[in-house]
Design a protein around this motif. Structure first.
Motif, PDB file in Angstrom:
ATOM      1  N   THR A 153       3.580 -85.533 -35.263  1.00  0.00           N
ATOM      2  CA  THR A 153       3.327 -84.536 -34.232  1.00  0.00           C
ATOM      3  C   THR A 153       4.542 -84.291 -33.341  1.00  0.00           C
ATOM      4  OG1 THR A 153       2.437 -86.220 -32.758  1.00  0.00           O
ATOM      5  CG2 THR A 153       0.870 -85.043 -34.158  1.00  0.00           C
ATOM      6  N   GLY A 154       5.664 -84.945 -33.602  1.00  0.00           N
ATOM      7  CA  GLY A 154       6.849 -84.772 -32.770  1.00  0.00           C
ATOM      8  C   GLY A 154       7.568 -83.462 -33.074  1.00  0.00           C
ATOM      9  N   TRP A 155       8.191 -82.908 -32.044  1.00  0.00           N
ATOM     10  CA  TRP A 155       8.944 -81.662 -32.149  1.00  0.00           C
ATOM     11  C   TRP A 155      10.430 -81.976 -32.104  1.00  0.00           C
ATOM     12  CZ3 TRP A 155       6.278 -77.007 -32.511  1.00  0.00           C
ATOM     13  CH2 TRP A 155       4.904 -77.078 -32.246  1.00  0.00           C
ATOM     14  N   THR A 156      11.192 -81.437 -33.050  1.00  0.00           N
ATOM     15  CA  THR A 156      12.622 -81.697 -33.087  1.00  0.00           C
ATOM     16  C   THR A 156      13.335 -80.532 -33.767  1.00  0.00           C
ATOM     17  OG1 THR A 156      14.283 -83.402 -33.541  1.00  0.00           O
ATOM     18  CG2 THR A 156      12.641 -82.987 -35.268  1.00  0.00           C
ATOM     19  N   TRP A 157      14.650 -80.643 -33.842  1.00  0.00           N
ATOM     20  CA  TRP A 157      15.477 -79.592 -34.426  1.00  0.00           C
ATOM     21  C   TRP A 157      16.236 -80.094 -35.642  1.00  0.00           C
ATOM     22  CZ3 TRP A 157      14.864 -74.772 -32.732  1.00  0.00           C
ATOM     23  CH2 TRP A 157      14.290 -74.596 -31.480  1.00  0.00           C
ATOM     24  N   ARG A 158      16.322 -79.266 -36.662  1.00  0.00           N
ATOM     25  CA  ARG A 158      17.201 -79.498 -37.809  1.00  0.00           C
ATOM     26  C   ARG A 158      18.398 -78.577 -37.581  1.00  0.00           C
ATOM     27  NH1 ARG A 158      14.260 -78.035 -42.840  1.00  0.00           N
ATOM     28  NH2 ARG A 158      13.363 -80.109 -42.587  1.00  0.00           N
ATOM     29  N   LEU A 159      19.583 -79.144 -37.641  1.00  0.00           N
ATOM     30  CA  LEU A 159      20.799 -78.374 -37.406  1.00  0.00           C
ATOM     31  C   LEU A 159      21.425 -77.945 -38.724  1.00  0.00           C
ATOM     32  CD1 LEU A 159      22.307 -80.646 -34.620  1.00  0.00           C
ATOM     33  CD2 LEU A 159      20.836 -78.625 -34.355  1.00  0.00           C
ATOM     34  N   HIS A 160      22.040 -76.752 -38.709  1.00  0.00           N
ATOM     35  CA  HIS A 160      22.671 -76.186 -39.891  1.00  0.00           C
ATOM     36  C   HIS A 160      24.109 -75.800 -39.566  1.00  0.00           C
ATOM     37  CE1 HIS A 160      18.601 -75.708 -41.603  1.00  0.00           C
ATOM     38  NE2 HIS A 160      18.279 -75.330 -40.387  1.00  0.00           N
ATOM     39  N   GLY A 161      25.000 -75.975 -40.541  1.00  0.00           N
ATOM     40  CA  GLY A 161      26.391 -75.559 -40.399  1.00  0.00           C
ATOM     41  C   GLY A 161      26.549 -74.086 -40.701  1.00  0.00           C
ATOM     42  N   PRO A 162      27.765 -73.580 -40.600  1.00  0.00           N
ATOM     43  CA  PRO A 162      28.040 -72.160 -40.871  1.00  0.00           C
ATOM     44  C   PRO A 162      27.626 -71.708 -42.271  1.00  0.00           C
ATOM     45  CG  PRO A 162      29.922 -73.182 -39.816  1.00  0.00           C
ATOM     46  CD  PRO A 162      28.951 -74.294 -40.150  1.00  0.00           C
ATOM     47  N   GLN A 165       6.397 -78.756 -27.710  1.00  0.00           N
ATOM     48  CA  GLN A 165       7.293 -77.716 -28.200  1.00  0.00           C
ATOM     49  C   GLN A 165       8.201 -77.224 -27.089  1.00  0.00           C
ATOM     50  OE1 GLN A 165       5.318 -74.404 -30.106  1.00  0.00           O
ATOM     51  NE2 GLN A 165       7.197 -73.249 -30.339  1.00  0.00           N
ATOM     52  N   ALA A 166       7.651 -77.011 -25.898  1.00  0.00           N
ATOM     53  CA  ALA A 166       8.449 -76.504 -24.779  1.00  0.00           C
ATOM     54  C   ALA A 166       9.597 -77.454 -24.436  1.00  0.00           C
ATOM     55  CB  ALA A 166       7.561 -76.271 -23.562  1.00  0.00           C
ATOM     56  N   ASP A 167       9.354 -78.759 -24.540  1.00  0.00           N
ATOM     57  CA  ASP A 167      10.413 -79.726 -24.249  1.00  0.00           C
ATOM     58  C   ASP A 167      11.537 -79.643 -25.289  1.00  0.00           C
ATOM     59  OD1 ASP A 167       9.047 -80.633 -21.999  1.00  0.00           O
ATOM     60  OD2 ASP A 167       8.049 -82.245 -23.111  1.00  0.00           O
ATOM     61  N   ALA A 168      11.166 -79.483 -26.556  1.00  0.00           N
ATOM     62  CA  ALA A 168      12.172 -79.342 -27.611  1.00  0.00           C
ATOM     63  C   ALA A 168      12.975 -78.059 -27.405  1.00  0.00           C
ATOM     64  CB  ALA A 168      11.513 -79.350 -28.985  1.00  0.00           C
ATOM     65  N   GLU A 169      12.297 -76.975 -27.087  1.00  0.00           N
ATOM     66  CA  GLU A 169      12.983 -75.707 -26.858  1.00  0.00           C
ATOM     67  C   GLU A 169      13.893 -75.785 -25.629  1.00  0.00           C
ATOM     68  OE1 GLU A 169       9.799 -72.701 -28.947  1.00  0.00           O
ATOM     69  OE2 GLU A 169       9.465 -73.272 -26.861  1.00  0.00           O
ATOM     70  N   SER A 170      13.450 -76.470 -24.592  1.00  0.00           N
ATOM     71  CA  SER A 170      14.288 -76.654 -23.403  1.00  0.00           C
ATOM     72  C   SER A 170      15.539 -77.447 -23.738  1.00  0.00           C
ATOM     73  CB  SER A 170      13.510 -77.360 -22.288  1.00  0.00           C
ATOM     74  OG  SER A 170      12.503 -76.523 -21.787  1.00  0.00           O
ATOM     75  N   TRP A 171      15.391 -78.488 -24.560  1.00  0.00           N
ATOM     76  CA  TRP A 171      16.541 -79.288 -24.952  1.00  0.00           C
ATOM     77  C   TRP A 171      17.580 -78.415 -25.650  1.00  0.00           C
ATOM     78  CZ3 TRP A 171      19.127 -80.321 -29.424  1.00  0.00           C
ATOM     79  CH2 TRP A 171      20.089 -81.306 -29.354  1.00  0.00           C
TER      80      TRP A 171
END
Length: 75
Positions: free
Chosen positions: A6-15, A35-41
Motif C-alpha cells: 500500500t506504499g506510494w513511491t516513485w520509479r525514476l527514468h533516465g532520458p 499519495q499526496a505525501d509522495a506527490e509533495s516529495w
C-alpha cells in the motif's frame, strides 16, 4: 528494502526511458503512506532529480503504476 503493497513511491527514468536506480543518483526515494505525501516529495525534489540525471518519474502504489511516466523538466 521492499515496497509495502500500500506504499506510494516513485520509479525514476533516465532520458532514454530506462529505469534509474535512485542510489545511482545519490538520492533515496521514500515510500509514503499517502499519495499526496509522495506527490509533495516529488514536488520538492524534482529539480535535484533532474540535475542528477532523472528525466521522468512514475508514481507507484506498491508495484502498481498509478500514473506516469511524467517529465521532470519544466515546460
Amino acid at each position: 528494502m521492499t515496497t509495502p503493497a500500500t506504499g506510494w513511491t516513485w520509479r525514476l527514468h533516465g532520458p532514454d526511458g530506462g529505469v534509474v536506480d535512485p542510489a545511482d543518483l545519490g538520492v533515496e526515494v521514500p515510500v509514503e503512506e499517502a499519495q499526496a505525501d509522495a506527490e509533495s516529495w516529488l514536488g520538492e525534489h524534482w529539480r535535484t532529480l533532474l540535475e542528477r540525471g532523472a528525466a521522468s518519474a512514475t508514481l507507484l502504489r506498491g508495484d502498481t503504476v498509478v500514473y506516469g511516466p511524467m517529465g521532470l523538466a519544466a515546460t
